[in-house]
Motif scaffolding. Sequence first.
Motif, PDB file in Angstrom:
ATOM      1  N   SER A  77       0.841  -1.196   0.000  1.00  0.00           N
ATOM      2  CA  SER A  77       0.000   0.000   0.000  1.00  0.00           C
ATOM      3  C   SER A  77       0.878   1.249   0.000  1.00  0.00           C
ATOM      4  O   SER A  77       2.013   1.233   0.470  1.00  0.00           O
ATOM      5  CB  SER A  77      -0.925  -0.005   1.216  1.00  0.00           C
ATOM      6  OG  SER A  77      -0.166  -0.039   2.418  1.00  0.00           O
ATOM      7  N   PRO A  80       1.003   2.805   4.354  1.00  0.00           N
ATOM      8  CA  PRO A  80       0.800   1.852   5.450  1.00  0.00           C
ATOM      9  C   PRO A  80       0.730   2.581   6.791  1.00  0.00           C
ATOM     10  O   PRO A  80       1.231   3.699   6.943  1.00  0.00           O
ATOM     11  CB  PRO A  80       2.033   0.952   5.364  1.00  0.00           C
ATOM     12  CG  PRO A  80       3.082   1.815   4.738  1.00  0.00           C
ATOM     13  CD  PRO A  80       2.358   2.697   3.768  1.00  0.00           C
ATOM     14  N   ASP A  81       0.116   1.933   7.757  1.00  0.00           N
ATOM     15  CA  ASP A  81      -0.013   2.552   9.082  1.00  0.00           C
ATOM     16  C   ASP A  81       1.343   2.653   9.787  1.00  0.00           C
ATOM     17  O   ASP A  81       1.598   3.621  10.513  1.00  0.00           O
ATOM     18  CB  ASP A  81      -0.989   1.736   9.945  1.00  0.00           C
ATOM     19  CG  ASP A  81      -2.382   1.706   9.351  1.00  0.00           C
ATOM     20  OD1 ASP A  81      -2.864   2.779   8.927  1.00  0.00           O
ATOM     21  OD2 ASP A  81      -2.984   0.623   9.293  1.00  0.00           O
ATOM     22  N   ARG A  83       5.706   1.817   9.324  1.00  0.00           N
ATOM     23  CA  ARG A  83       6.849   1.399   8.506  1.00  0.00           C
ATOM     24  C   ARG A  83       7.991   1.001   9.436  1.00  0.00           C
ATOM     25  O   ARG A  83       8.348   1.752  10.351  1.00  0.00           O
ATOM     26  CB  ARG A  83       7.314   2.517   7.570  1.00  0.00           C
ATOM     27  CG  ARG A  83       6.382   2.786   6.394  1.00  0.00           C
ATOM     28  CD  ARG A  83       7.006   3.814   5.460  1.00  0.00           C
ATOM     29  NE  ARG A  83       6.221   4.029   4.258  1.00  0.00           N
ATOM     30  CZ  ARG A  83       5.261   4.939   4.141  1.00  0.00           C
ATOM     31  NH1 ARG A  83       4.981   5.720   5.180  1.00  0.00           N
ATOM     32  NH2 ARG A  83       4.595   5.080   3.018  1.00  0.00           N
ATOM     33  N   LYS A 126      -3.444  -3.043  12.382  1.00  0.00           N
ATOM     34  CA  LYS A 126      -2.837  -2.057  11.492  1.00  0.00           C
ATOM     35  C   LYS A 126      -1.986  -2.751  10.436  1.00  0.00           C
ATOM     36  O   LYS A 126      -1.506  -3.859  10.628  1.00  0.00           O
ATOM     37  CB  LYS A 126      -1.973  -1.066  12.282  1.00  0.00           C
ATOM     38  CG  LYS A 126      -2.711  -0.314  13.378  1.00  0.00           C
ATOM     39  CD  LYS A 126      -3.764   0.632  12.807  1.00  0.00           C
ATOM     40  CE  LYS A 126      -4.448   1.423  13.907  1.00  0.00           C
ATOM     41  NZ  LYS A 126      -5.474   2.350  13.377  1.00  0.00           N
ATOM     42  N   SER A 127      -1.796  -2.055   9.313  1.00  0.00           N
ATOM     43  CA  SER A 127      -0.909  -2.571   8.272  1.00  0.00           C
ATOM     44  C   SER A 127       0.520  -2.147   8.585  1.00  0.00           C
ATOM     45  O   SER A 127       0.777  -0.997   8.939  1.00  0.00           O
ATOM     46  CB  SER A 127      -1.330  -2.035   6.898  1.00  0.00           C
ATOM     47  OG  SER A 127      -1.268  -0.620   6.874  1.00  0.00           O
ATOM     48  N   VAL A 128       1.439  -3.089   8.460  1.00  0.00           N
ATOM     49  CA  VAL A 128       2.850  -2.851   8.771  1.00  0.00           C
ATOM     50  C   VAL A 128       3.671  -3.196   7.540  1.00  0.00           C
ATOM     51  O   VAL A 128       3.607  -4.314   7.035  1.00  0.00           O
ATOM     52  CB  VAL A 128       3.319  -3.704   9.966  1.00  0.00           C
ATOM     53  CG1 VAL A 128       4.772  -3.373  10.308  1.00  0.00           C
ATOM     54  CG2 VAL A 128       2.409  -3.495  11.169  1.00  0.00           C
ATOM     55  N   GLN A 129       4.427  -2.224   7.060  1.00  0.00           N
ATOM     56  CA  GLN A 129       5.281  -2.437   5.893  1.00  0.00           C
ATOM     57  C   GLN A 129       6.733  -2.558   6.358  1.00  0.00           C
ATOM     58  O   GLN A 129       7.248  -1.690   7.054  1.00  0.00           O
ATOM     59  CB  GLN A 129       5.133  -1.289   4.901  1.00  0.00           C
ATOM     60  CG  GLN A 129       5.846  -1.544   3.577  1.00  0.00           C
ATOM     61  CD  GLN A 129       5.578  -0.442   2.567  1.00  0.00           C
ATOM     62  OE1 GLN A 129       6.480   0.326   2.196  1.00  0.00           O
ATOM     63  NE2 GLN A 129       4.328  -0.363   2.103  1.00  0.00           N
ATOM     64  N   GLU A 161       4.491  -6.520   3.262  1.00  0.00           N
ATOM     65  CA  GLU A 161       3.515  -5.877   4.145  1.00  0.00           C
ATOM     66  C   GLU A 161       2.582  -6.921   4.740  1.00  0.00           C
ATOM     67  O   GLU A 161       2.182  -7.870   4.061  1.00  0.00           O
ATOM     68  CB  GLU A 161       2.719  -4.841   3.350  1.00  0.00           C
ATOM     69  CG  GLU A 161       1.828  -3.943   4.195  1.00  0.00           C
ATOM     70  CD  GLU A 161       1.249  -2.798   3.367  1.00  0.00           C
ATOM     71  OE1 GLU A 161       0.046  -2.517   3.530  1.00  0.00           O
ATOM     72  OE2 GLU A 161       2.003  -2.207   2.564  1.00  0.00           O
ATOM     73  N   ILE A 162       2.251  -6.751   6.003  1.00  0.00           N
ATOM     74  CA  ILE A 162       1.284  -7.608   6.669  1.00  0.00           C
ATOM     75  C   ILE A 162       0.269  -6.733   7.395  1.00  0.00           C
ATOM     76  O   ILE A 162       0.528  -5.564   7.668  1.00  0.00           O
ATOM     77  CB  ILE A 162       1.944  -8.573   7.680  1.00  0.00           C
ATOM     78  CG1 ILE A 162       2.591  -7.788   8.827  1.00  0.00           C
ATOM     79  CG2 ILE A 162       2.953  -9.482   7.007  1.00  0.00           C
ATOM     80  CD1 ILE A 162       3.063  -8.671   9.967  1.00  0.00           C
ATOM     81  N   ARG A 163      -0.882  -7.280   7.649  1.00  0.00           N
ATOM     82  CA  ARG A 163      -1.884  -6.613   8.488  1.00  0.00           C
ATOM     83  C   ARG A 163      -2.167  -7.521   9.668  1.00  0.00           C
ATOM     84  O   ARG A 163      -2.654  -8.640   9.510  1.00  0.00           O
ATOM     85  CB  ARG A 163      -3.163  -6.324   7.709  1.00  0.00           C
ATOM     86  CG  ARG A 163      -4.277  -5.735   8.584  1.00  0.00           C
ATOM     87  CD  ARG A 163      -5.456  -5.278   7.773  1.00  0.00           C
ATOM     88  NE  ARG A 163      -5.185  -4.055   7.051  1.00  0.00           N
ATOM     89  CZ  ARG A 163      -5.291  -2.831   7.573  1.00  0.00           C
ATOM     90  NH1 ARG A 163      -5.645  -2.676   8.833  1.00  0.00           N
ATOM     91  NH2 ARG A 163      -5.025  -1.780   6.847  1.00  0.00           N
ATOM     92  N   LYS A 165      -4.091  -8.862  12.910  1.00  0.00           N
ATOM     93  CA  LYS A 165      -5.498  -8.935  13.296  1.00  0.00           C
ATOM     94  C   LYS A 165      -5.760  -8.073  14.530  1.00  0.00           C
ATOM     95  O   LYS A 165      -4.861  -7.795  15.329  1.00  0.00           O
ATOM     96  CB  LYS A 165      -5.890 -10.379  13.563  1.00  0.00           C
ATOM     97  CG  LYS A 165      -5.838 -11.279  12.340  1.00  0.00           C
ATOM     98  CD  LYS A 165      -6.273 -12.692  12.693  1.00  0.00           C
ATOM     99  CE  LYS A 165      -6.245 -13.591  11.465  1.00  0.00           C
ATOM    100  NZ  LYS A 165      -6.654 -14.986  11.800  1.00  0.00           N
TER     101      LYS A 165
END
Length: 243
Positions: A77, A80-81, A83, A126-129, A161-163, A165
């Motif tokens: 993305s 991302p939320d 980095r 949250k999304s983590v890149q 990137e992962i999100r 849960k």
Amino acid sequence: MYDLWIGSVVAALAVGVFVWGLIFWCVVRYRKRGDELPPQTRYNMPFEILYTVAPFVVIAVLFFYTAIIQTDVDRLSKNPDVRVEVIASKWNWQFVHSDSKGPAGNPITEVGADDYIPILVLPAGKSVQFRENSKDVIHSFWVPDILFKRDVIPGVENKFEIRLKDNAQGAYVGRCAELCGTYHSMMNFEMRVVTPAQYQQYLELRTAGRSTPEALAQLGFPNNGYATTTHPFDTDRTKRSSS
């Protein structure tokens, strides 16, 4: 993403049912009924077309879902939320929260040592890149419970990137999954997943000059804020006996 997995599972089950159904049909339909030699046939074009085309159809379906799922997993993305830069070296980890600022204006950094397990703190939901680099040899960033693993290759910047849960809060052991040298088995870290509010408090405490254990202890985490899923190994070879 789960819809794609369900689609691939349904396709695989459909192929399995078709193949096993064909096998059982042949077993029942063409079983031996006496000593008379059954009719001999050659050049059955419909069957030759079937067993030539059917495998290509199966491969095409599986390849289609594989390509879609891999593309979805590798998608990055633009915003991302969180980095995080992951820097691996023999034989420990360094984590840099790229979007944050520490006391001196530099990004908040967590560095492991022989007597300290580094803790990577991340927010749930949250999304983590991740951006990976290696200082020396090939390592592999692996968190078994989160089900992802990526190689860290020197000279190659690997992004993924992962999100996490919403209910993923907890402490997870992380490991190097690539044989990287003498202390490969000791190259552990801990990924601590907290609530978004706790994550913001953690960043504020780190910005104020607290270390990661001090910040986590102040937030009420056990073990005085140190890792709970793994522990440092004794690297002094003179203190160990052969097994």
